[in-house]
Design a protein around this motif. Structure first.
Motif, PDB file in Angstrom:
ATOM      1  N   MET A 100     -25.275 -15.478  -7.262  1.00  0.00           N
ATOM      2  CA  MET A 100     -25.485 -14.156  -7.810  1.00  0.00           C
ATOM      3  C   MET A 100     -24.169 -13.679  -8.427  1.00  0.00           C
ATOM      4  O   MET A 100     -23.148 -13.632  -7.750  1.00  0.00           O
ATOM      5  N   ARG A 101     -24.208 -13.341  -9.698  1.00  0.00           N
ATOM      6  CA  ARG A 101     -23.030 -12.813 -10.383  1.00  0.00           C
ATOM      7  C   ARG A 101     -23.067 -11.295 -10.342  1.00  0.00           C
ATOM      8  O   ARG A 101     -23.949 -10.669 -10.925  1.00  0.00           O
ATOM      9  N   VAL A 150     -25.336  -8.210 -12.228  1.00  0.00           N
ATOM     10  CA  VAL A 150     -26.146  -7.303 -11.413  1.00  0.00           C
ATOM     11  C   VAL A 150     -25.748  -5.859 -11.676  1.00  0.00           C
ATOM     12  O   VAL A 150     -26.602  -4.986 -11.880  1.00  0.00           O
ATOM     13  N   LEU A 151     -24.444  -5.587 -11.681  1.00  0.00           N
ATOM     14  CA  LEU A 151     -23.982  -4.222 -11.922  1.00  0.00           C
ATOM     15  C   LEU A 151     -24.338  -3.751 -13.326  1.00  0.00           C
ATOM     16  O   LEU A 151     -24.767  -2.606 -13.516  1.00  0.00           O
ATOM     17  N   ALA A 209     -30.058  -0.643  -7.064  1.00  0.00           N
ATOM     18  CA  ALA A 209     -30.820  -1.223  -5.951  1.00  0.00           C
ATOM     19  C   ALA A 209     -31.853  -2.223  -6.454  1.00  0.00           C
ATOM     20  O   ALA A 209     -32.028  -3.306  -5.870  1.00  0.00           O
ATOM     21  N   GLY A 210     -32.538  -1.886  -7.547  1.00  0.00           N
ATOM     22  CA  GLY A 210     -33.511  -2.815  -8.120  1.00  0.00           C
ATOM     23  C   GLY A 210     -32.857  -4.086  -8.635  1.00  0.00           C
ATOM     24  O   GLY A 210     -33.391  -5.179  -8.464  1.00  0.00           O
ATOM     25  N   ALA A 211     -31.694  -3.960  -9.250  1.00  0.00           N
ATOM     26  CA  ALA A 211     -30.989  -5.147  -9.760  1.00  0.00           C
ATOM     27  C   ALA A 211     -30.524  -6.041  -8.620  1.00  0.00           C
ATOM     28  O   ALA A 211     -30.618  -7.273  -8.714  1.00  0.00           O
ATOM     29  N   VAL A 212     -30.027  -5.448  -7.540  1.00  0.00           N
ATOM     30  CA  VAL A 212     -29.594  -6.245  -6.382  1.00  0.00           C
ATOM     31  C   VAL A 212     -30.801  -6.936  -5.748  1.00  0.00           C
ATOM     32  O   VAL A 212     -30.745  -8.126  -5.399  1.00  0.00           O
TER      33      VAL A 212
END
Length: 119
Positions: free
Chosen positions: A1-2, A6-7, A63-66
């Motif tokens: 996971m990059r 994600v951010l 939160a959705g991206a994580v």
């Protein structure tokens, strides 16, 4: 996971969500809200802190991206996996926001005496 991806995805998704919310509820539907619920608009002293209307969509986007990044192996490859994830998250959000009001409305239509009993 990059984390950079994600951010970035979370921030972009949250900002798009905040802009959509402003356009939909603050611009397009503002006259409707004033017409049908004037008690909501009571003056500047009762105004909510507008910063929360920006912060919460961004936090939900993050939160959705994580969540998507952590469960990425469960989804299809490419854009199709993201669209499928977005569909299911959107469906859950829709049902959690509208299931109860739609159910209560249907009960009032089918059994008109129910509101009188519940009051």
């Amino acid at each position: 996971m990059r984390w950079s991806k994600v951010l970035t995805a979370g921030l972009v998704g949250g900002i798009v969500n905040a802009v959509f919310g402003f356009l939909m509820y603050g611009v397009i539907m503002s006259n409707t809200f004033r017409k049908y619920s004037p008690e909501v608009f009571r003056g500047a002293e009762n105004e909510p802190n507008m910063m929360w209307f920006i912060i919460m969509p961004v936090l939900l986007g993050l939160a959705g991206a994580v969540l998507f990044a952590k469960t990425r192996a469960s989804w299809q490859a490419g854009v199709k996996g993201g669209v499928l994830f977005g569909f299911w998250v959107g469906l859950i959000g829709f049902l959690s926001n509208f299931y109860l009001p739609l159910t209560i409305t249907a009960i009032r239509i089918i059994w008109p005496g129910v509101p009188a009993v519940s009051s």
